[in-house]
Design a protein around this motif. Sequence first.
Motif, mmCIF file in Angstrom:
data_model
loop_
_atom_site.group_PDB
_atom_site.id
_atom_site.type_symbol
_atom_site.label_atom_id
_atom_site.label_comp_id
_atom_site.label_asym_id
_atom_site.label_seq_id
_atom_site.Cartn_x
_atom_site.Cartn_y
_atom_site.Cartn_z
ATOM 1 N N ARG A 239 0.834 -1.202 0.000
ATOM 2 C CA ARG A 239 0.000 0.000 0.000
ATOM 3 C C ARG A 239 0.867 1.250 0.000
ATOM 4 N NH1 ARG A 239 -2.641 2.792 4.834
ATOM 5 N NH2 ARG A 239 -4.254 4.095 3.915
ATOM 6 N N GLU A 249 2.431 10.626 -9.443
ATOM 7 C CA GLU A 249 1.723 10.767 -10.708
ATOM 8 C C GLU A 249 0.722 11.909 -10.680
ATOM 9 O OE1 GLU A 249 1.509 7.837 -13.365
ATOM 10 O OE2 GLU A 249 3.572 8.170 -12.756
ATOM 11 N N ARG B 92 -8.325 11.701 -14.757
ATOM 12 C CA ARG B 92 -7.083 11.817 -13.973
ATOM 13 C C ARG B 92 -6.763 10.498 -13.304
ATOM 14 N NH1 ARG B 92 -7.045 17.523 -10.872
ATOM 15 N NH2 ARG B 92 -4.955 16.860 -10.333
ATOM 16 N N LEU B 93 -6.376 9.547 -14.121
ATOM 17 C CA LEU B 93 -5.890 8.278 -13.572
ATOM 18 C C LEU B 93 -4.422 8.451 -13.213
ATOM 19 C CD1 LEU B 93 -7.587 6.018 -16.187
ATOM 20 C CD2 LEU B 93 -8.032 5.932 -13.747
ATOM 21 N N PHE B 94 -3.840 7.417 -12.617
ATOM 22 C CA PHE B 94 -2.388 7.410 -12.431
ATOM 23 C C PHE B 94 -1.812 6.702 -13.651
ATOM 24 C CE2 PHE B 94 -4.308 7.017 -8.153
ATOM 25 C CZ PHE B 94 -4.131 8.340 -7.802
ATOM 26 N N GLU B 96 0.942 5.860 -15.044
ATOM 27 C CA GLU B 96 2.015 4.855 -15.083
ATOM 28 C C GLU B 96 1.753 3.682 -14.148
ATOM 29 O OE1 GLU B 96 3.958 5.340 -17.496
ATOM 30 O OE2 GLU B 96 3.075 7.336 -17.765
ATOM 31 N N MET B 97 0.553 3.580 -13.637
ATOM 32 C CA MET B 97 0.215 2.404 -12.841
ATOM 33 C C MET B 97 -0.704 1.534 -13.691
ATOM 34 S SD MET B 97 -0.564 4.207 -9.182
ATOM 35 C CE MET B 97 0.026 3.118 -7.919
ATOM 36 N N THR B 98 -0.692 0.234 -13.404
ATOM 37 C CA THR B 98 -1.582 -0.641 -14.161
ATOM 38 C C THR B 98 -3.020 -0.372 -13.735
ATOM 39 O OG1 THR B 98 -1.519 -2.390 -12.527
ATOM 40 C CG2 THR B 98 0.173 -2.443 -14.234
ATOM 41 N N GLU B 101 -3.569 -1.657 -10.342
ATOM 42 C CA GLU B 101 -2.969 -0.826 -9.288
ATOM 43 C C GLU B 101 -3.781 0.448 -9.058
ATOM 44 O OE1 GLU B 101 1.783 -1.836 -9.537
ATOM 45 O OE2 GLU B 101 0.880 -0.600 -11.083
ATOM 46 N N LEU B 104 -6.439 -0.508 -6.900
ATOM 47 C CA LEU B 104 -5.914 -0.824 -5.564
ATOM 48 C C LEU B 104 -5.696 0.439 -4.740
ATOM 49 C CD1 LEU B 104 -3.382 -3.705 -6.283
ATOM 50 C CD2 LEU B 104 -5.476 -3.834 -4.944
ATOM 51 N N VAL B 105 -5.275 1.527 -5.401
ATOM 52 C CA VAL B 105 -5.117 2.784 -4.661
ATOM 53 C C VAL B 105 -6.449 3.160 -4.034
ATOM 54 C CG1 VAL B 105 -4.663 5.254 -4.862
ATOM 55 C CG2 VAL B 105 -3.189 3.639 -6.024
ATOM 56 N N ASP B 108 -7.226 0.933 -1.111
ATOM 57 C CA ASP B 108 -6.321 1.254 -0.004
ATOM 58 C C ASP B 108 -6.896 2.312 0.934
ATOM 59 O OD1 ASP B 108 -4.313 -0.509 -0.459
ATOM 60 O OD2 ASP B 108 -3.140 0.841 -1.728
ATOM 61 N N LEU B 152 -0.968 -0.729 -18.419
ATOM 62 C CA LEU B 152 -0.823 0.598 -17.828
ATOM 63 C C LEU B 152 -2.052 1.429 -18.179
ATOM 64 C CD1 LEU B 152 2.894 1.623 -18.427
ATOM 65 C CD2 LEU B 152 1.827 0.511 -16.463
ATOM 66 N N ARG B 154 -2.388 4.386 -18.966
ATOM 67 C CA ARG B 154 -2.254 5.273 -20.112
ATOM 68 C C ARG B 154 -2.474 4.560 -21.440
ATOM 69 N NH1 ARG B 154 2.039 8.386 -19.918
ATOM 70 N NH2 ARG B 154 1.694 8.886 -22.062
ATOM 71 N N ASN B 155 -2.294 3.250 -21.410
ATOM 72 C CA ASN B 155 -2.442 2.502 -22.659
ATOM 73 C C ASN B 155 -3.868 2.036 -22.912
ATOM 74 O OD1 ASN B 155 0.250 2.839 -23.066
ATOM 75 N ND2 ASN B 155 0.834 0.854 -22.182
ATOM 76 N N ARG B 168 -12.085 2.755 -9.935
ATOM 77 C CA ARG B 168 -11.202 3.258 -8.883
ATOM 78 C C ARG B 168 -12.010 3.985 -7.815
ATOM 79 N NH1 ARG B 168 -6.754 7.814 -10.218
ATOM 80 N NH2 ARG B 168 -8.677 9.015 -10.445
ATOM 81 N N ALA B 169 -12.992 4.775 -8.255
ATOM 82 C CA ALA B 169 -13.813 5.492 -7.289
ATOM 83 C C ALA B 169 -14.651 4.518 -6.468
ATOM 84 C CB ALA B 169 -14.708 6.498 -8.002
#
Lengths: 400, 259, 316
Positions: A239, A249, B92-94, B96-98, B101, B104-105, B108, B152, B154-155, B168-169
């Motif tokens: 985490r 990011e 507004r994703l992250f 460079e994270m899959t 992930e 998962l954020v 978390d 990722l 972005r892809n 994610r939300a």
Amino acid sequence: MTTETVKKQRWKLNLRDRFQDMPKPARIAAMVVFVVLLYLLPTKAFYENLGFPIPMGSGYLPLYTTGSDMAGVLFQCGYYILLALGLNVVLGYAGLLDLGFFGFFAVGAYTVALLTSPESKLITEYNWLESPWPWLLTVPIAIALAMLSGVLLGWPTLRLRGDYLAIVTLGFAEIIRIVAKNQDWILNGDRGIPSVGHPPGTWPDGEPIFELEFTPYYWLVLTVIIGVIFLIRNLANSRVGRAWVAIREDEDAAELMGVPTFKFKLWAFAIGAAIGGLSGSLWAGQANFVNSATFSLENSILVLAAVLLGGAGSIGGAILGGFLVIYLPEWLRSVGDVFGWPTQVQVGNIHIDVSPTSLRFVIFGALLIVVMIYRPQGLWPNRRRAAELKDRQKEVAPVE
Amino acid sequence: MSERKALLEVDNVTLRFGGVVALNQVDFTLYEGEILGLIGPNGAGKTTCFNAMTGVYLPTEGQIRFKGEQVSGKKRNQITKMGMARTFQNIRLFPEMTALENVLVGTDAHNTTSVPTALLRLPKHWREERQSKARALELLSFVGITGRSDDLARNLSYGDQRRLEIARALATNPSLLCLDEPAAGFNPAEKVALLELIKKIRDSGVTVLLIEHDMRLVMGVTDRIVVLEFGRKIAEGTPEEVRDNPKVVAAYLGVPDAA
Amino acid sequence: MNFDDLIQGFPDLTTTGLAQGSIYALVALGYTLVYGVLRLINFAHSEVFMFGTFAALWTWGLMGYDSNSARPDLGTALLLVLVSLVVASLFSGGVAMVVEAVAYRPLRKRNAPPLVFLISAIGASFVLAELMGAFTERRQQGIPGLLPGEPLFSAGGWTVYPLQLATVVVALAVMFALDWFVSKTRFGRGIRAVAQDADTAALMGVNKGRVIALVFLLGGLLAGVAAVFYSMKQGNTRFNVGFLMGLKAFSAAVLGGIGNLRGALVGGLLLGLVESYGAALFGSNWTNVIAFVVLLVLLMFRPTGLLGESLGRARA
């Protein structure tokens, strides 16, 4: 893209993938062999049997630094690798530009020196300690104090914008150096603290292991590095690591997704500082003598160069970078000796020192520019960042 | 309808930036289990309202209460923890994270593993990782992007990125999900799929606040609608009521369409 | 803490502080100009200043004055200062433009993220400092005393030296000229346009590349002026004098509000005064620490500086 570069990339990919495709026992075996080789690095015989004889005159061994003690160079590489690993957490993972990272190294080194030296003012003047402490006992204290200073520095400053943070941290390292230099109450200024303690242990014949010989120190720092790598990986794949990358990011989005950003930024600072302090305490355990002259700004920049040359956000990159910034100038010097590279050039009545070790800041400064222009992701990049930076280049550049 | 429990109360909120009044005494309530549409022409203050609710801006006057607790002044991550999650108008994703992930954020938000636990790989770390990962995969399939979990962000295609943002939300386990123009840039077929997804989210027990200026989309899915114009609320009611409200018609049609 | 020194020396400390502060302000303007246009801390600006000190030193050397020479008469001294002002500012301006062309322009073309710029700047700073270090054998070099050493004016506890007066006067004159340049001329308009919205300015026909080069040149010129007065006051220079000056000038720029030209003046003078009074209070060893503490405290309570940021929005 030419076919040759495609082939080359495929080969590289293969190497990485091939390693990952190997069955687990084979992977572990390969790692063990590799680590054993690492432990053998200071031994001269290792280089004599490397098996690729390059005829370069007598006395030259490939990859060996003939100009200076190989074990000594490797030890120095070791604590720079630790520093780079620490800064990589702060800069590579959490994206916080800390330009005063060497300050934490200083905190660690001074803590060890004050507590282990019989000539420390804590003993001679203030009677806070009855006798010097053993080195091993002071390392956790050094780490804790470095962490504490990281938190104290981070608390007010981590709310600042990125570029202000850079300046403030730079100022912090400078303050530590000035304080160390100017005051006499404890740190003893330029005169420094002599007779700093060494790590414990004796050979079977009763001789202490950690004395003047560098090899045991190298083994010690190598062991510590391996441990630190495991711990950092634990953090990165959890985490905590996810929160760091999310902050790097898009900090606002991270916060809106429930990441306590300030807390994790502070943790990044504290973890980085702890590793810096650990590095400082290892160095002090060998150095015997600690004074303010060690903590000049150049070192902070050298660590920064290490992380960025290697590739921010990648553990492998930090290791490679930390190794290169120390090893490369030393090795070039030994090669230079063989080829008769002059140490000085005379222009008019000015003698210019052109030895690789004295020119290394020019070289690494220039390298930083070149790398930022042509390979901003570093030499051993984190796969993701490489992609990010490449894509940015493809996006439309601003109109000129 | 009056029986229902209020989830979010926007109570006479005014927001000024210098001399500009972005929101002027906006007042509405969101009840549990409904889909409320917040609509209005461009520049009406929809996103500003949204930002005030999620703690990005502090209202100059008035209060915003979520589950009876005041929102203003709370830290943004705490508001998320209270059960309010959002997506962004411009994704507004992250990047460079899959995809996994990214989700998962979100999960978390309710995990408590911090540095010591993660460092020593204590059982809590493993337990939370396992549960979060299962939940994240579940959400990815819920929004319909199962196969892309290791790509990722972005892809991903534009549509998949929008879906990933919703996943994610949802991962933060919200009781209220705020969607900021989720259909922007979608073609009609994608919009239909999105409508289905929004209904599915409501049916899973999450209240939805939908900001949109595509009237047709809003009409098709919402239970009630609040209309803003120039920072003021000009109408509120069921889709039918709002559609027939002359003020709304004027706001949307009376002004010559710029496009 | 020594309050007696502070109270008795107050007039003198103020003069010293203002003179030192003018130098900070001149260098700070270089940071502020570049930051205003590029949103970039030009880390290498400190070395641009350092090169200026050497340019002045060499100019005087070529004209036959080194650290062992006797003080010249007033006329000669003024000539020496004038020539060195021209040479040093041109030299510094040139170095600044080279830095821009080598370390920043390629990155701009590649649309690099801000951190990459900052790192490239750090690299440039190191190359410049270390090259000078290698070239000067890392030795401190003495600088001749030029302006008369006797007080210009002395009344009660207050003494003013010619150098102090010259520093403040020239610095103020240069800064007024800059203010005029930025707010009244066509070039200045271009600078403000790029500062407010670089892309739109470019679409409106402003040559962004040229504006940026111009901004670096201006910053360099000012740093050159600062370098001349700094050298005369310090009496020596070294390859690493840039670092501390850079940090302080940057602090001054942030104090006043980075990107704001008048803020740089206010910040510079304020920092000079605070340092001067602080040194009297705590001892001169702590001067540098005081500067950072002031910066830290200010950033915590007013992160955009005293006069606020932005070259574009505030009237230049």
